[in-house]
Design a protein around this motif. Structure first.
Motif, PDB file in Angstrom:
ATOM      1  N   ASP A 110     109.270  10.886 135.758  1.00 19.20           N
ATOM      2  CA  ASP A 110     110.474  10.240 136.485  1.00 19.20           C
ATOM      3  C   ASP A 110     110.939   8.904 135.865  1.00 19.20           C
ATOM      4  O   ASP A 110     111.607   7.933 136.773  1.00 19.20           O
ATOM      5  CB  ASP A 110     110.266  10.245 137.809  1.00 19.20           C
ATOM      6  CG  ASP A 110     108.832   9.315 138.487  1.00 19.20           C
ATOM      7  OD1 ASP A 110     108.417   8.907 137.213  1.00 19.20           O
ATOM      8  OD2 ASP A 110     108.472   8.975 139.347  1.00 19.20           O
ATOM      9  N   GLN A 111     110.706   8.728 134.560  1.00 24.99           N
ATOM     10  CA  GLN A 111     110.976   7.763 133.766  1.00 24.99           C
ATOM     11  C   GLN A 111     111.543   8.001 132.514  1.00 24.99           C
ATOM     12  O   GLN A 111     110.920   8.498 131.791  1.00 24.99           O
ATOM     13  CB  GLN A 111     109.961   6.558 133.825  1.00 24.99           C
ATOM     14  CG  GLN A 111     109.262   6.221 135.105  1.00 24.99           C
ATOM     15  CD  GLN A 111     107.869   5.535 134.657  1.00 24.99           C
ATOM     16  OE1 GLN A 111     107.799   4.386 134.261  1.00 24.99           O
ATOM     17  NE2 GLN A 111     106.963   6.258 134.784  1.00 24.99           N
ATOM     18  N   VAL A 112     112.783   7.181 132.045  1.00 21.17           N
ATOM     19  CA  VAL A 112     113.395   7.677 130.739  1.00 21.17           C
ATOM     20  C   VAL A 112     114.148   6.346 130.151  1.00 21.17           C
ATOM     21  O   VAL A 112     114.830   5.648 131.069  1.00 21.17           O
ATOM     22  CB  VAL A 112     114.193   8.839 130.934  1.00 21.17           C
ATOM     23  CG1 VAL A 112     115.610   8.716 131.881  1.00 21.17           C
ATOM     24  CG2 VAL A 112     114.743   9.329 129.516  1.00 21.17           C
ATOM     25  N   VAL A 113     113.909   6.164 128.895  1.00 19.77           N
ATOM     26  CA  VAL A 113     114.538   5.322 128.142  1.00 19.77           C
ATOM     27  C   VAL A 113     115.395   6.204 127.225  1.00 19.77           C
ATOM     28  O   VAL A 113     114.896   6.941 126.470  1.00 19.77           O
ATOM     29  CB  VAL A 113     113.716   4.216 127.375  1.00 19.77           C
ATOM     30  CG1 VAL A 113     114.310   3.346 126.373  1.00 19.77           C
ATOM     31  CG2 VAL A 113     112.905   3.425 128.231  1.00 19.77           C
ATOM     32  N   PHE A 114     116.906   5.871 127.527  1.00 17.68           N
ATOM     33  CA  PHE A 114     117.637   6.608 126.622  1.00 17.68           C
ATOM     34  C   PHE A 114     118.209   5.821 125.381  1.00 17.68           C
ATOM     35  O   PHE A 114     118.837   4.875 125.498  1.00 17.68           O
ATOM     36  CB  PHE A 114     118.841   7.095 127.526  1.00 17.68           C
ATOM     37  CG  PHE A 114     119.991   7.983 126.831  1.00 17.68           C
ATOM     38  CD1 PHE A 114     119.734   9.035 125.992  1.00 17.68           C
ATOM     39  CD2 PHE A 114     121.272   7.796 127.002  1.00 17.68           C
ATOM     40  CE1 PHE A 114     120.614   9.755 125.327  1.00 17.68           C
ATOM     41  CE2 PHE A 114     122.206   8.544 126.311  1.00 17.68           C
ATOM     42  CZ  PHE A 114     121.785   9.530 125.507  1.00 17.68           C
ATOM     43  N   THR A 164     117.025   3.657 131.917  1.00 15.61           N
ATOM     44  CA  THR A 164     117.952   2.499 131.399  1.00 15.61           C
ATOM     45  C   THR A 164     118.416   3.075 129.725  1.00 15.61           C
ATOM     46  O   THR A 164     117.869   4.084 129.294  1.00 15.61           O
ATOM     47  CB  THR A 164     117.384   1.166 130.987  1.00 15.61           C
ATOM     48  OG1 THR A 164     118.404   0.244 130.714  1.00 15.61           O
ATOM     49  CG2 THR A 164     116.300   1.335 130.016  1.00 15.61           C
ATOM     50  N   SER A 165     119.603   2.770 129.630  1.00 11.88           N
ATOM     51  CA  SER A 165     120.030   3.284 128.337  1.00 11.88           C
ATOM     52  C   SER A 165     120.475   2.056 127.277  1.00 11.88           C
ATOM     53  O   SER A 165     120.980   1.107 127.721  1.00 11.88           O
ATOM     54  CB  SER A 165     121.844   4.182 128.374  1.00 11.88           C
ATOM     55  OG  SER A 165     121.425   5.317 129.065  1.00 11.88           O
ATOM     56  N   LEU A 166     120.157   2.166 126.107  1.00  9.92           N
ATOM     57  CA  LEU A 166     120.356   1.201 125.095  1.00  9.92           C
ATOM     58  C   LEU A 166     121.395   1.562 123.915  1.00  9.92           C
ATOM     59  O   LEU A 166     121.199   2.744 123.332  1.00  9.92           O
ATOM     60  CB  LEU A 166     118.736   0.852 124.448  1.00  9.92           C
ATOM     61  CG  LEU A 166     117.552   0.823 125.361  1.00  9.92           C
ATOM     62  CD1 LEU A 166     116.289   0.528 124.384  1.00  9.92           C
ATOM     63  CD2 LEU A 166     118.117  -0.080 126.340  1.00  9.92           C
ATOM     64  N   ARG A 167     122.390   0.781 124.049  1.00 15.27           N
ATOM     65  CA  ARG A 167     123.360   0.999 123.032  1.00 15.27           C
ATOM     66  C   ARG A 167     123.380   0.025 121.939  1.00 15.27           C
ATOM     67  O   ARG A 167     123.062  -1.433 122.006  1.00 15.27           O
ATOM     68  CB  ARG A 167     124.752   0.644 123.698  1.00 15.27           C
ATOM     69  CG  ARG A 167     125.051   1.816 124.879  1.00 15.27           C
ATOM     70  CD  ARG A 167     126.302   1.299 125.461  1.00 15.27           C
ATOM     71  NE  ARG A 167     126.676   2.205 126.824  1.00 15.27           N
ATOM     72  CZ  ARG A 167     127.477   1.854 127.535  1.00 15.27           C
ATOM     73  NH1 ARG A 167     128.187   0.558 127.634  1.00 15.27           N
ATOM     74  NH2 ARG A 167     128.047   2.732 128.703  1.00 15.27           N
ATOM     75  N   GLU A 243     118.959  -2.903 134.231  1.00 12.84           N
ATOM     76  CA  GLU A 243     120.283  -2.734 134.078  1.00 12.84           C
ATOM     77  C   GLU A 243     120.501  -1.181 133.655  1.00 12.84           C
ATOM     78  O   GLU A 243     119.501  -0.660 132.897  1.00 12.84           O
ATOM     79  CB  GLU A 243     120.910  -3.395 133.096  1.00 12.84           C
ATOM     80  CG  GLU A 243     120.628  -5.110 133.503  1.00 12.84           C
ATOM     81  CD  GLU A 243     121.480  -5.214 134.802  1.00 12.84           C
ATOM     82  OE1 GLU A 243     122.378  -4.694 135.358  1.00 12.84           O
ATOM     83  OE2 GLU A 243     121.241  -6.484 135.457  1.00 12.84           O
ATOM     84  N   PRO A 244     121.650  -0.511 134.096  1.00 10.77           N
ATOM     85  CA  PRO A 244     121.657   0.766 133.635  1.00 10.77           C
ATOM     86  C   PRO A 244     121.877   0.947 132.221  1.00 10.77           C
ATOM     87  O   PRO A 244     121.826   1.792 131.365  1.00 10.77           O
ATOM     88  CB  PRO A 244     122.702   1.475 134.405  1.00 10.77           C
ATOM     89  CG  PRO A 244     123.293   0.009 134.748  1.00 10.77           C
ATOM     90  CD  PRO A 244     122.433  -1.000 134.876  1.00 10.77           C
ATOM     91  N   VAL A 245     122.279  -0.194 131.509  1.00 18.00           N
ATOM     92  CA  VAL A 245     122.785   0.026 130.092  1.00 18.00           C
ATOM     93  C   VAL A 245     122.583  -1.476 129.560  1.00 18.00           C
ATOM     94  O   VAL A 245     122.813  -2.512 130.036  1.00 18.00           O
ATOM     95  CB  VAL A 245     124.197   0.200 129.921  1.00 18.00           C
ATOM     96  CG1 VAL A 245     124.771  -0.256 128.659  1.00 18.00           C
ATOM     97  CG2 VAL A 245     124.727   1.601 130.238  1.00 18.00           C
ATOM     98  N   TYR A 246     122.012  -1.366 128.323  1.00 18.37           N
ATOM     99  CA  TYR A 246     121.859  -2.731 127.658  1.00 18.37           C
ATOM    100  C   TYR A 246     122.299  -2.456 126.009  1.00 18.37           C
ATOM    101  O   TYR A 246     122.225  -1.636 125.449  1.00 18.37           O
ATOM    102  CB  TYR A 246     120.359  -2.992 127.387  1.00 18.37           C
ATOM    103  CG  TYR A 246     119.576  -3.439 128.775  1.00 18.37           C
ATOM    104  CD1 TYR A 246     119.572  -5.006 129.143  1.00 18.37           C
ATOM    105  CD2 TYR A 246     118.851  -2.669 129.314  1.00 18.37           C
ATOM    106  CE1 TYR A 246     118.898  -5.436 130.394  1.00 18.37           C
ATOM    107  CE2 TYR A 246     118.352  -2.980 130.593  1.00 18.37           C
ATOM    108  CZ  TYR A 246     118.382  -4.177 130.965  1.00 18.37           C
ATOM    109  OH  TYR A 246     117.777  -4.569 132.100  1.00 18.37           O
ATOM    110  N   ASN A 247     122.964  -3.521 125.697  1.00 24.82           N
ATOM    111  CA  ASN A 247     123.281  -3.686 124.056  1.00 24.82           C
ATOM    112  C   ASN A 247     122.146  -4.227 123.397  1.00 24.82           C
ATOM    113  O   ASN A 247     121.671  -5.491 123.830  1.00 24.82           O
ATOM    114  CB  ASN A 247     124.663  -4.529 123.913  1.00 24.82           C
ATOM    115  CG  ASN A 247     125.924  -3.819 124.458  1.00 24.82           C
ATOM    116  OD1 ASN A 247     125.878  -2.592 124.529  1.00 24.82           O
ATOM    117  ND2 ASN A 247     126.893  -4.706 124.804  1.00 24.82           N
ATOM    118  N   LEU A 248     121.966  -3.851 122.317  1.00 23.27           N
ATOM    119  CA  LEU A 248     121.012  -4.468 121.536  1.00 23.27           C
ATOM    120  C   LEU A 248     121.700  -4.933 120.137  1.00 23.27           C
ATOM    121  O   LEU A 248     122.121  -4.071 119.178  1.00 23.27           O
ATOM    122  CB  LEU A 248     119.946  -3.601 120.994  1.00 23.27           C
ATOM    123  CG  LEU A 248     119.123  -2.846 122.071  1.00 23.27           C
ATOM    124  CD1 LEU A 248     117.997  -1.972 121.671  1.00 23.27           C
ATOM    125  CD2 LEU A 248     118.588  -4.024 123.009  1.00 23.27           C
TER     126      LEU A 248
END
Length: 319
Positions: A110-114, A164-167, A243-248
């Protein structure tokens, strides 16, 4: 307990696997080797050659290795090619993600980093991209990444999956000479191939509204990126709300001419880039603001542009 890294035999994925190892966290890798390399995965790391479309295989692997969470990097990543291969892109990136979510649900993970993409933004109206910048993807690849984010958000609401998703834009450099970027479409490998072949690298357009006339883009070192993937996974494992989305992103970027100058310094090859006409649709400057990621998931630009270029050149394939 361990973490599953999909696409862990790829350029970015293999650096993420090593970052987990340095943090003392066990991982298992799933990769179909369509673009990855088996020898990029350390010998002690459990490896499964399989497609994301093989839901039962994924479920079994998660159960067998007592997987607590997933870092999802696997997918078809070539934005330009995706325009010619939209069905393949959607199958790999959207249907594959659905298959992964089904396997996670069956295995109780039940955990995911996209690993998402700045391609979700398309061509933004502002040159500094934040998480609030509207998403207007311009390729099937960018669309598929945005759909992936939606899938994880919906699975979070319906199944209780934390995520969370990393862009990010352009990932470059190498953390070790054994792990090279072998993409036939990325700028750094293209410059390296040209120099190795005795050809002159090319700049497309030198009349942009930037200090040196060439496009400015965001370039981030792959090891810095990997560190934040692990930090995000650790935060989820600790029950922290992300946060649902982060910019790197770097926040300032580098110009194409600066990259060429850095390659000349790294290689000792004295060359003057060929200036070609602009490519349609190339904006003057696009960089991402990484402030939120710096606050929450240990995002830092730890490498200079020269270090990015030198490490990429040192890791170039030989023979």
């Amino acid at each position: 307990m361990s973490w599953l890294v999909t696409g862990g035999a790829g350029y970015i994925g293999s650096h993420v696997v090593r970052a987990f190892g340095e943090a003392g966290i066990d991982v298992v890798v799933v990769d179909d080797l369509s673009s990855g390399h088996r020898d990029y995965v350390p010998a002690h790391v459990p490896f499964l050659e399989a497609s994301l479309l093989e839901t039962d295989v994924l479920t079994e692997a998660m159960t067998e290795h007592r997987v607590a969470g997933v870092v999802h990097l696997a997918g078809f990543k070539y934005a330009g090619v995706s325009v010619q291969r939209p069905l393949h892109t959607y199958t790999q990136n959207v249907t594959g993600t659905i298959s992964l979510l089904k396997a996670m649900s069956s295995a109780g993970v039940d955990q995911v980093v996209f690993s998402s993409s700045a391609a979700c933004y398309g061509t933004p109206e502002t040159d500094l991209v934040t998480e609030q910048t509207p998403t207007r993807p311009e390729s099937p690849y960018g669309e598929s990444k945005l759909i992936g984010e939606w899938l994880f958000a919906n699975a979070g609401r319906a199944l209780g999956i934390t995520h969370t998703s990393l862009r990010y834009f352009n990932v470059v450099g190498s953390g070790t000479p054994q792990l090279a970027d072998t993409s036939p479409h990325n700028l750094f490998p293209l410059v390296i191939k040209a120099l190795e072949d005795g050809r002159t690298p090319r700049i497309y357009g030198a009349d942009y509204a930037t200090p040196d006339g060439t496009c400015v883009r965001d370039y981030v070192h792959v090891s810095d990126l990997a560190t934040s993937h692990v930090a995000a996974a650790t935060a989820l494992a600790q029950g922290r709300t992300l946060e649902p989305v982060y910019n790197l992103g770097s926040g300032d970027g580098s110009s194409v001419r600066e990259i060429m100058d850095a390659f000349a310094a790294a290689t000792g090859i004295d060359f003057t880039p060929e200036i070609a006409p602009r490519r349609a649709g190339d904006p003057d400057r696009i960089v991402a603001d990484g402030t939120l990621a710096a606050r929450d998931i240990d995002w830092q630009m730890r490498h200079t542009l020269q270090e990015m270029v030198t490490s990429a050149w040192d890791a170039r394939p030989r023979g």
